[in-house]
Design a protein around this motif. Structure first.
Motif, PDB file in Angstrom:
ATOM      1  N   PHE A 168      63.706 102.086   4.269  1.00  0.00           N
ATOM      2  CA  PHE A 168      64.817 100.684   4.167  1.00  0.00           C
ATOM      3  C   PHE A 168      65.669 100.771   3.123  1.00  0.00           C
ATOM      4  O   PHE A 168      66.766  99.414   4.182  1.00  0.00           O
ATOM      5  N   GLY A 169      66.217 100.485   2.518  1.00  0.00           N
ATOM      6  CA  GLY A 169      67.580 101.179   2.118  1.00  0.00           C
ATOM      7  C   GLY A 169      67.507  99.658   1.265  1.00  0.00           C
ATOM      8  O   GLY A 169      66.540  98.237   1.193  1.00  0.00           O
ATOM      9  N   LYS A 170      69.357  99.436   1.658  1.00  0.00           N
ATOM     10  CA  LYS A 170      69.666  98.664   0.425  1.00  0.00           C
ATOM     11  C   LYS A 170      70.696  97.657   1.800  1.00  0.00           C
ATOM     12  O   LYS A 170      70.873  96.384   1.527  1.00  0.00           O
ATOM     13  N   THR A 171      70.641  98.331   2.652  1.00  0.00           N
ATOM     14  CA  THR A 171      71.434  97.185   4.345  1.00  0.00           C
ATOM     15  C   THR A 171      70.815  95.758   4.622  1.00  0.00           C
ATOM     16  O   THR A 171      71.657  94.761   4.999  1.00  0.00           O
ATOM     17  N   ASN A 172      69.540  95.301   4.206  1.00  0.00           N
ATOM     18  CA  ASN A 172      69.149  94.140   5.030  1.00  0.00           C
ATOM     19  C   ASN A 172      68.898  94.635   6.337  1.00  0.00           C
ATOM     20  O   ASN A 172      68.380  93.227   6.856  1.00  0.00           O
ATOM     21  N   THR A 173      69.383  95.608   7.078  1.00  0.00           N
ATOM     22  CA  THR A 173      68.809  95.554   8.440  1.00  0.00           C
ATOM     23  C   THR A 173      68.378  96.145   8.707  1.00  0.00           C
ATOM     24  O   THR A 173      68.199  96.577   9.947  1.00  0.00           O
TER      25      THR A 173
END
Length: 656
Positions: free
Chosen positions: A438-443
């Motif tokens: 999911f990473g850090k983009t919050n998208t």
């Protein structure tokens, strides 16, 4: 020079309570040769026999037809925001085993493990609680023996795990806040619910006062559907629980020391004695949604409590070998999610997060050889992605004491902490990988593809970021090291494929392996050697694609997991060990220069043979007061320990 450096470090700290961080073994050292491992469940070496190759086996080669743009994909999840999807639920009675001894001595391995997740996802959510929160009582600083921060006493509970009552001082909250001063960790605590007539709200008062914005919410009841069974109430029902929450809110409203009245969490039912819909039918959501941080449930896929009690008629002891195949396929994560689809829908309508507040492989500590296996890592990875696809906001893997099988991470027994380091469980790798998914983009949005004709042994997920396909997650649960069952997965993307993709693999020798688990070629190391930093060279595979046909062919070993990155510039591709780590910075020996007799060292850590097992956790028989949170008021004593063993980061602390 040493003293001047120490004084300089001391003067540079500006926090109200500065921190001394401790570890167990300097980097690159190993456990003492000749040491015999203990028989505690967390270190049980048993390995199960892998399940046979399914018949008929899944198709070894199959094609996934993927849309490049999220707008064309039906059934995508909501965007996932707010740090790592998998967080942790730490049983309140074992805080000193996990976080550190007190606010002055924090565990280096724990900090490093959390730093790895933060590097990938931006932050971590942690719940302090469990059954032991229900009986927790605050006592004044300095009132516990030897100035401890924590102690245990008999709660009078009749539940299977013999839940102790935790005595804690306000230093518990300073400990959590000191961790948050170094890492983006946000916290949940729980309000004790064993006495709903005389509410004990000091945990809410102190948590809000000390943690501030680092506190996300306060749990209102832990598995209330078990209260009647465990003897905490003489009569009980979903309506009675809802009425008790209403009374709690009334008392909180009258308390000026609890300024935020809108951060409760509930109902946290286990979905065994009650299902969430029974609570929703009482009007719980509409009645309290303005007072709630989130809606929550707790659930374990299977129950291993019979192993603690000896079983009996209608409650047989489960042989983990008999159920090994149950966990190692996609059917189980799907069935676990299916029971909550209506609840996540209602949470979205109420615009509230929905959190799996406590879970792991099985209740009462998990199963030997299963909960700590590579297959459990695949299961937890699949389960987490399935919950995310079903619109859970977060899920929390439970962390018990050293007498449990399922821990994501475990410190060494207290009497061995001078010569052994931590151990990382298989499911920690699952949390690490989902942070990269999911990473850090919050998208990030996710969809269960259900390709290969929905075969339960080869699930797949697609992940979209900023509205575009970014990653594909591929599983192979089949245990077949011959190579005959390896998958060859063709990704067909009509919108175009890059010239090449890059792939990270989660691998182990067998699905039941308990060691030699690697993520992109790296590992945290064997039992008793972990300092929280990942080891080895990062190994990311580059696979060329056929741009004319818009296809890429991805091999997935049996067993194995592959995370395919379509964007070769993705940050996660360069991530191995977190750039910020916490390591021993004040010691005199950088290498083993003195040899100690293991039998002597194991008995020389300040505890007698009669009491060294008292702080092992909440499992059956461990409810006595433990040797927890030794406060060291003299700096010279701390330095002596540092010089003796080389195990400490020494930083000044404002003493109480």
């Amino acid at each position: 020079m040493f003293w001047s450096s120490l004084l300089l470090l001391s003067s540079s700290l500006t926090a109200a309570r500065a921190v001394t961080v401790y570890g167990q073994i300097p980097l690159a050292q190993t456990a003492t040769a000749g040491y015999s491992k203990p028989t505690l469940k967390a270190y049980d070496p048993i390995e199960l026999i892998p399940p046979p190759i399914p018949q008929p086996p899944p198709a070894p080669a199959y094609t996934l037809n993927l849309e490049r743009n999220a707008a064309a994909v039906p059934g995508l999840s909501m965007p996932h925001v707010g740090g790592s999807f998998w967080g942790f639920s730490i049983e309140m009675s074992v805080i000193s085993q996990v976080l550190g001894k007190n606010s002055s001595f924090l565990a280096v391995p724990f900090l490093n493990l959390m730093a790895n997740l933060q590097e990938r996802s931006g932050g971590v959510v942690i719940r302090i609680g469990g059954n032991t929160q229900e009986f927790a009582t605050q006592v004044p600083e300095g009132s516990l023996e030897f100035g401890h921060t924590f102690a245990k006493t008999d709660s009078g509970s009749n539940q299977t795990t013999q839940t102790p009552a935790v005595l804690y001082t306000p230093d518990m909250f300073y400990m959590a806040n000191n961790i948050s001063s170094m890492l983006n960790v946000k916290w949940f605590f729980g309000i004790p619910f064993n006495d709903s007539v005389n509410w004990r709200l000091t945990i809410a008062e102190q948590a809000q006062n000390i943690l501030g914005d680092n506190l996300l919410g306060l749990q209102a009841g832990n598995e209330p559907d078990f209260y009647l069974k465990f003897g905490r109430r003489t009569t009980y029902s979903p309506q009675m629980y809802t009425d008790e929450v209403a009374d709690l809110i009334r008392v909180m409203d009258e308390n000026p020391n609890i300024p935020n009245k809108h951060m409760l969490i509930g109902p946290s039912v286990s979905s065994i004695e009650w299902i969430p819909e029974q609570v929703w039918e009482t009007g719980y959501i509409e009645r309290f949604k303005d007072r709630l941080y989130c809606l929550s449930v707790e659930h374990y896929p299977m129950n291993n409590c019979a192993a603690l009690t000896g079983g009996g008629p209608g409650n047989p002891i489960i042989n983990p070998q008999d159920i090994v195949d149950t966990y190692f396929k996609h059917d189980l994560p799907m069935s676990l999610m299916d029971q909550y689809r209506e609840s996540t829908r209602l949470a979205q309508l109420a615009q509230k997060p929905f959190i799996m507040f406590e879970t792991n492989t099985a209740s009462c500590g998990g199963f030997p050889g299963l909960s700590d296996s590579y297959g459990a890592a695949l299961w937890a990875l699949d389960y987490g992605l399935q919950l995310a696809y079903g619109n859970f906001t977060h899920a929390l893997l439970h962390v018990g004491g050293q007498d449990t099988y399922y821990n994501p991470f475990t410190s060494p027994p207290t009497n061995q902490s001078s010569f052994n380091a931590w151990s990382v469980g298989a499911v920690y790798y699952s949390a690490l990988i989902i942070s990269e998914v999911f990473g850090k983009t919050n998208t990030s949005q996710i969809v269960d593809i259900r390709g290969n004709f929905g075969n339960t042994y080869t699930p797949q997920y697609a992940i979209y970021e900023r509205g575009v396909l970014s990653k594909v997650a591929l599983f192979n649960y089949v245990n077949d090291r011959s190579g005959a069952s390896d998958s060859l997965v063709t990704l067909n993307i009509p919108g175009g494929v890059p010239a090449s993709v890059r792939v990270k693999y989660l691998l182990a020798p067998m699905i039941t392996s308990r060691s030699n688990i690697t993520w992109a070629g790296q590992t945290f190391g064997p039992q008793f050697t972990v300092d929280g930093r990942i080891r080895g060279d990062l190994n990311v595979t580059t696979i060329s694609c056929n741009t004319a046909a818009n296809t890429c062919i991805i091999p997935v070993p049996a067993p194995g997991f592959a995370l395919v990155f379509l964007d070769s510039s993705a940050e996660a591709l360069s991530l191995g060990q977190a750039t910020e780590t916490f390591s021993t910075s004040a010691f005199t020996q950088k290498h083993n220069t003195v040899t100690y007799e293991p039998a002597t060292v194991s008995l020389s850590n300040g505890r007698s043979g009669s009491d060294r097992d008292k702080n092992l956790g909440t499992s059956y028989g461990y409810k006595e007061s433990g040797d927890v949170a030794l406060r060291v008021p003299l700096l010279s004593f701390t330095l002596s320990l540092a010089i003796l063993s080389g195990l400490w980061i020494v930083r000044a602390r404002a003493l109480l």
